[in-house]
Design an enzyme around this catalytic site. Structure first.
Site: not given
Ligand SMILES: *Cc1c(COP(=O)(O)O)cnc(C)c1O
Length: 382
Positions: A47, A99, A171, A196
């Protein structure tokens, strides 16, 4: 400094010293033996830290031009950890068109703990200035935004928030470090859903933070270790494996994105297409300045809401599923999927209506994807 495409293939450690392994070993161990009292190999408990996860963290720091990297079990785990940099009573300005899960986390959880959020169209700088208060400590932006593909000026935001010693968080999920490096433009923290484009195969969840702030690193590491949303060794390995082909994949995602955006724009049943790769995108100049490309993310309005069920039922190659950034093309209906947590009034003001469709172009051949859409989008008989 080697080019990004080369760095992605080799990561921070091209060969594991102990064995010569070219693929990073999966250290599937929860705990690590101490050589003696008061001594550590650098690893105590997974962890806190794990060698496979560390390889990913340090490689991502290299790719995003930061000093420190942290890997989480999901993008949301990473975003939640970033909020630990702030105190209850602090005010954050957040992109309104982002998101849906991030909206839910901030609005339904952190807002109740006393953090204050303003939802703003951050592509319009005057609106950021207007939303600023004495207690504003952070700006959290998605650029391009999700799903309306609005572009926010990263450098301008960084200069602005730094005047009051606040932090800019970007992000960068939609572009990946292949196309955009927010830290180079002055951002303090870059966050990714590694689920992604980074891992890229729709086969794992992951979250990443990269930054260069020594004091913040202590806070983030402590929060990561204490809350425990850390990335498992196998999932870290899958993400490392995905990253090796990031440059190749992003090139193909973008190529397909351009072709499909052009096809959709010419379609008589499509009202409007949102794609940062269009020369006449409202922020084309800004996007060419701060990013090196456009990925494969496209949104569009159909002319009639009644076309939506037919389209979603008829696509065969393009899969009707949440998420984005993988080799398989996915089609999403933000209203009921990614953005269902956002209240109607705010959703509509951001442009997410019942005719909006989002496509994440995969790496299949564009002609086949277009053929799939051609059979699925109704053409009005006149
Ligand atoms: C999918 C996504 C998230 C969240 O990520 P997870 O891996 O699903 O928890 C945050 N920001 C964006 C732009 C996303 O497409």
């Amino acid at each position: 400094m080697k080019k990004a495409g080369t760095l992605f293939v080799h990561g921070i450690t091209p060969v594991e010293a102990g064995t010569g392994a070219i693929s990073t070993p999966i250290f599937q161990s929860a705990t690590f033996c101490h050589p003696a009292l008061g001594q550590s190999t650098g690893y105590d408990y997974s962890r806190c830290q794990n060698p496979t996860r560390r390889e990913l963290e340090m490689s991502m720091a290299l790719f995003e031009h930061g000093k420190y990297g942290l890997a989480f079990s999901s993008g949301m785990g990473a975003i939640s950890t970033l909020i630990k940099l702030f105190q209850p009573g602090d005010h954050l300005i957040v992109s309104e068109d982002l998101y849906g899960g991030t909206f839910r986390l901030f609005n339904e959880y952190y807002a109740h703990y006393g953090y204050i959020f303003s939802w703003v169209d951050t592509s319009d700088f005057a609106k950021i200035e207007a939303a600023t208060r004495p207690e504003t400590k952070g700006l959290f932006i998605e650029t391009p935004s999700n799903p309306m593909m609005k572009v926010t000026d990263i450098r301008h935001c960084a200069d602005f928030i730094h005047r009051t010693r606040g932090y800019l968080i970007v992000d960068n999920t939609f572009l990946s470090p292949y196309f955009q490096n927010p830290l180079d433009l002055g951002a303090d923290f870059v966050v990714h859903s590694g689920t992604k484009y980074l891992s890229g195969h729709n086969d794992t969840l992951a979250g990443i933070i990269v930054h260069s702030n020594y004091e913040a690193e202590e806070v983030l590491r402590q929060a990561q270790m204490s809350e425990g949303a850390t990335l498992a060794p196998f999932d870290a390995w899958l993400t490392l494996r995905g990253l090796k082909t990031l440059a190749l994949r992003m090139g193909k995602h973008e190529e397909n994105g351009k072709k499909i955006a052009a096809y959709l724009r010419a379609h008589p049943s499509v009202e409007k297409v949102f794609y940062t790769g269009f020369d006449d995108h409202p922020q084309h100049a800004l996007s060419s300045y701060q990013a090196r490309g456009h990925s494969g993310m496209i949104s569009f309005y159909l002319k009639k809401a009644e076309y939506v069920p037919k389209l979603l039922a008829s696509v065969k190659l393009i899969l009707f599923a949440e998420s984005l950034g993988g080799v398989e093309s996915l089609i999403t209906y933000p209203l009921v999927q990614t953005h269902s947590a956002i209240p109607e009034e705010m959703r509509l003001s951001a442009g997410v209506n019942d005719r909006l469709i989002r496509i994440s172009c995969g790496i299949e051949e564009a002609d086949d994807l277009i053929e799939d859409l051609e059979a699925a989008i109704p053409r009005q008989s006149t």
